[in-house]
Design a protein around this motif. Structure first.
Motif, short mmCIF file in Angstrom:
data_model
loop_
_atom_site.label_atom_id
_atom_site.label_comp_id
_atom_site.label_asym_id
_atom_site.label_seq_id
_atom_site.Cartn_x
_atom_site.Cartn_y
_atom_site.Cartn_z
N GLU A 186 3.19 9.29 -1.61
CA GLU A 186 3.94 8.37 -2.30
C GLU A 186 3.57 8.03 -3.70
O GLU A 186 4.19 8.00 -4.78
CB GLU A 186 3.99 7.02 -1.65
N ALA A 187 2.18 8.19 -4.08
CA ALA A 187 1.51 8.00 -5.37
C ALA A 187 1.94 9.42 -6.01
O ALA A 187 2.21 9.32 -7.27
CB ALA A 187 0.14 7.76 -5.31
N TYR A 190 5.52 9.24 -7.24
CA TYR A 190 5.41 8.38 -8.33
C TYR A 190 5.15 9.32 -9.62
O TYR A 190 5.83 8.99 -10.70
CB TYR A 190 4.72 6.99 -8.22
N LYS A 223 0.80 -1.14 0.07
CA LYS A 223 0.09 -0.01 -0.01
C LYS A 223 0.87 1.38 -0.09
O LYS A 223 1.83 1.20 0.65
CB LYS A 223 -0.90 0.17 1.13
N TYR A 224 0.34 2.03 -0.75
CA TYR A 224 1.07 3.41 -0.76
C TYR A 224 0.24 4.75 -0.44
O TYR A 224 -1.12 4.64 -0.71
CB TYR A 224 1.49 3.69 -2.21
N THR A 225 0.83 5.90 0.22
CA THR A 225 0.10 6.90 0.58
C THR A 225 0.02 7.67 -0.37
O THR A 225 0.46 7.53 -1.59
CB THR A 225 0.82 7.61 1.77
N ASP A 254 -2.35 1.04 -4.41
CA ASP A 254 -1.51 0.07 -4.59
C ASP A 254 -0.84 -0.13 -6.00
O ASP A 254 -1.25 0.53 -7.04
CB ASP A 254 -2.52 -1.41 -4.28
N GLU A 255 -0.21 -1.21 -6.21
CA GLU A 255 0.66 -1.19 -7.48
C GLU A 255 -0.25 -1.24 -8.65
O GLU A 255 -0.15 -0.72 -9.91
CB GLU A 255 1.55 -2.48 -7.67
#
Length: 150
Positions: A7-8, A11, A2-4, A42-43
Motif C-alpha cells: 500500500e505504501a 502511494y 496501518k498500511y502494508t 502509517d499516515e
C-alpha cells in the motif's frame, strides 16, 4: 491506520522491492514492523516517503538521500545544511526545466516540420521556406538551428 508495504509503494507509485531497498540503504529509518516482522507504515510516514520520493525523482542519489536522513536524525543543529540541500536541488530542477522547455520547443518545431512535409509530400518543399513562411513561434528557433546556436 496501518498500511502494508504494498500500500505504501502504491502511494509512492513505486514497488515494494524499491521500499525494501531504501530501507536497507538507510533512507527509511522510521519503518516499524509487526511482531511477525512485516513492515508497517502509517499516515505520518507518508510525508517522509513523499520527501524521499521527491529527492530521488529530482536527481539525488541514494547516498545523498542517506546523508540527508543522517542530517535529519542529528536534529536542529543541521537545519542550515538541510535548507541548503533543498535550495541546491530546487536550482537543479529549475535548470532542468529550462533545458526541457528548450527541448520541447525543438520537438514542437520538428513536429510542425514533418507535418508540413507530409502535407507537401516531400521535404524539398521545406528547403524553399523563407523565415517569414515559418509560424512566428518557430522563427527564432529555426534561426538558432541554422546558426548552430541551439
Amino acid at each position: 491506520m496501518k498500511y502494508t508495504i504494498s500500500e505504501a509503494a502504491e502511494y509512492l507509485h513505486t514497488t515494494p522491492s524499491a521500499l525494501r531497498y531504501y530501507e536497507k540503504a538507510g533512507i527509511l529509518p522510521f519503518v516499524k514492523r509487526t511482531k511477525g516482522g512485516k513492515r508497517v507504515f502509517d499516515e505520518s510516514d507518508f510525508e517522509w516517503l513523499a520527501i524521499i520520493n521527491c529527492l530521488k525523482k529530482t536527481g539525488l542519489s541514494i547516498k545523498q538521500i542517506r546523508n540527508f536522513v543522517l542530517l535529519v536524525r542529528q536534529g536542529d543543529k543541521t537545519i542550515l545544511k538541510r535548507k541548503e540541500l533543498f535550495y541546491r536541488q530546487r536550482e537543479e530542477v529549475e535548470n532542468r526545466i529550462v533545458d526541457l522547455k528548450k527541448n520541447l520547443a525543438l520537438l514542437e518545431y520538428k513536429c510542425w516540420f514533418y507535418e508540413t512535409a507530409e502535407k507537401a509530400g516531400t521535404l524539398d518543399a521545406l528547403s524553399q521556406l523563407r523565415r517569414e513562411d515559418l509560424p512566428p513561434r518557430f522563427r527564432s528557433l529555426h534561426k538558432k538551428l541554422k546558426d548552430g546556436r541551439l
